[in-house]
Design an enzyme around this catalytic site. Structure first.
Site, PDB file in Angstrom:
ATOM      1  N   GLY A 181       0.804  -1.221   0.000  1.00 38.73           N
ATOM      2  CA  GLY A 181       0.000   0.000   0.000  1.00 38.73           C
ATOM      3  C   GLY A 181       0.829   1.260   0.000  1.00 38.73           C
ATOM      4  O   GLY A 181       0.653   2.131   0.849  1.00 38.73           O
TER       5      GLY A 181
ATOM      6  N   THR B 262       1.348   3.584  -2.618  1.00 40.51           N
ATOM      7  CA  THR B 262       1.122   4.534  -3.703  1.00 40.51           C
ATOM      8  C   THR B 262       1.223   5.974  -3.217  1.00 40.51           C
ATOM      9  O   THR B 262       1.752   6.844  -3.907  1.00 40.51           O
ATOM     10  CB  THR B 262      -0.264   4.314  -4.338  1.00 40.51           C
ATOM     11  N   ARG B 263       0.691   6.229  -2.028  1.00 39.31           N
ATOM     12  CA  ARG B 263       0.656   7.606  -1.513  1.00 39.31           C
ATOM     13  C   ARG B 263       0.635   7.580   0.019  1.00 39.31           C
ATOM     14  O   ARG B 263       0.656   6.517   0.631  1.00 39.31           O
ATOM     15  CB  ARG B 263      -0.574   8.344  -2.040  1.00 39.31           C
TER      16      ARG B 263
ATOM     17  N   THR C 117      -2.650  -1.508  -5.909  1.00 32.93           N
ATOM     18  CA  THR C 117      -3.722  -2.401  -6.348  1.00 32.93           C
ATOM     19  C   THR C 117      -3.931  -2.362  -7.854  1.00 32.93           C
ATOM     20  O   THR C 117      -4.719  -3.139  -8.390  1.00 32.93           O
ATOM     21  CB  THR C 117      -5.051  -2.036  -5.658  1.00 32.93           C
TER      22      THR C 117
ATOM     23  N   ASN D  72      -2.895  -7.704  -4.655  1.00 35.19           N
ATOM     24  CA  ASN D  72      -4.171  -7.712  -3.939  1.00 35.19           C
ATOM     25  C   ASN D  72      -3.923  -8.439  -2.626  1.00 35.19           C
ATOM     26  O   ASN D  72      -3.799  -9.664  -2.607  1.00 35.19           O
ATOM     27  CB  ASN D  72      -5.245  -8.422  -4.771  1.00 35.19           C
TER      28      ASN D  72
ATOM     29  N   ASN E  51       1.455  -2.310   5.498  1.00 38.71           N
ATOM     30  CA  ASN E  51       0.836  -0.987   5.602  1.00 38.71           C
ATOM     31  C   ASN E  51      -0.541  -0.914   4.954  1.00 38.71           C
ATOM     32  O   ASN E  51      -1.368  -0.107   5.359  1.00 38.71           O
ATOM     33  CB  ASN E  51       1.760   0.060   4.960  1.00 38.71           C
TER      34      ASN E  51
ATOM     35  N   TYR F  64     -12.828  -1.741  12.014  1.00 37.74           N
ATOM     36  CA  TYR F  64     -11.456  -1.241  11.876  1.00 37.74           C
ATOM     37  C   TYR F  64     -10.690  -1.358  13.193  1.00 37.74           C
ATOM     38  O   TYR F  64      -9.532  -1.802  13.219  1.00 37.74           O
ATOM     39  CB  TYR F  64     -11.504   0.219  11.412  1.00 37.74           C
TER      40      TYR F  64
ATOM     41  N   ALA G   4     -11.289  -3.391  15.703  1.00 38.78           N
ATOM     42  CA  ALA G   4     -11.057  -4.800  16.014  1.00 38.78           C
ATOM     43  C   ALA G   4      -9.884  -5.347  15.213  1.00 38.78           C
ATOM     44  O   ALA G   4      -9.042  -6.087  15.738  1.00 38.78           O
ATOM     45  CB  ALA G   4     -12.315  -5.615  15.734  1.00 38.78           C
TER      46      ALA G   4
ATOM     47  N   LYS H 173      -7.321  -3.628  13.928  1.00 39.82           N
ATOM     48  CA  LYS H 173      -6.063  -3.027  14.373  1.00 39.82           C
ATOM     49  C   LYS H 173      -5.646  -3.547  15.750  1.00 39.82           C
ATOM     50  O   LYS H 173      -4.451  -3.719  16.021  1.00 39.82           O
ATOM     51  CB  LYS H 173      -6.177  -1.501  14.376  1.00 39.82           C
TER      52      LYS H 173
END
EC number: 1.1.1.100
Length: 242
Positions: free
Chosen positions: A10, A12-13, A35, A57, A84, A149, A151, A153
């Site tokens: 992840g 890209t930015r 992706t 993916n 990430n 989210y 749960a 993390k």
């Protein structure tokens, strides 16, 4: 980190890009994932000869296996893994759809399991490895509208502690970096009133920057952090004090 091979999902930015750039500046060759082909090309462009962007993916085990085989054949075994990649699907639990729960679990937690597991054999053989999972402050505090989210993390923290104990004797460290509120594309859409509400809870009085997270990751990936494992490093300006 000279000569080390790092995989950052992840990237890209935002935080992922900052991590990839920071690790490459320290001498690592960085494979960043996106992706889409367009995203992968963007990663290759900003990394230049210090890395490469590839498509992944993280919810697809076959995609993970294909990527790792390609990396091994083209660049060698991975020394540093940064999990990430993540998404949000916010909703109150009463209204939450099953797919909103399962999408978060697959992307934010199950992918950490699959990627970490795939690294272990080569890392154990070398007796060196760095696995750094990107968590979140809300994994510790909770947040309304984010049961899925939060749960996931929190699960990343439990996973990391357990794996750290399993592999510490083989020179592999497993840690979590938990960002607070970081200035990214997502925070740009907030109103001034919303930003002021957030900042009222941050003793440092500002949003964090992606580079703050990247610096923390780079430290945990370095030789200097070889005796640190099973730890969550909170980078949140005092929003949450562990």
């Amino acid at each position: 980190m000279q000569g080390k091979i790092a995989l950052v999902t992840g990237s890209t930015r935002g935080i992922g890009r900052a991590i990839a750039e920071e690790l490459s500046s320290k001498g690592a060759f960085v494979i960043g994932t996106a992706t889409s082909e367009k995203g992968a090309e963007a990663i290759s462009a900003y990394l230049g000869d210090k890395g490469k962007g590839l498509v992944l993916n993280v919810t697809d085990k076959e995609s993970i296996e294909t990527l790792l085989e390609q990396i091994k054949n083209d660049f060698g075994d991975i020394d540093i893994l940064v999990n990430n990649a993540g998404i949000t699907r916010d909703n109150l639990l009463m209204r939450m759809k099953d797919e909103e729960w399962f999408d978060i679990m697959q992307t934010n937690l199950t992918s950490v399991y699959h990627l970490s597991k795939a690294m272990l054999r080569s890392m154990m053989k070398k007796r060196f490895g760095r696995i750094i999972n990107i968590g979140s402050v809300v994994g510790s505090t909770g947040n309304p509208g984010q049961t899925n989210y939060c749960a996931a993390k929190a699960g990343v923290v439990g996973f990391s502690k357990s794996l750290a104990k399993e592999v510490a004797a083989r020179g592999i460290t497993v840690n979590v970096v938990a960002p607070g509120f970081i200035a990214t594309d997502m925070t740009e859409v907030l109103t001034d009133e919303q930003k002021a509400g957030i900042l009222s809870n941050v003793p440092a009085g500002r949003l964090g920057e992606a580079k703050d997270i990247a610096k923390a990751v780079a430290f945990l990936a370095s030789d200097d952090a070889g005796y640190i494992t099973g730890t969550t490093l909170h980078v949140n300006g005092g929003l949450y004090l562990s």
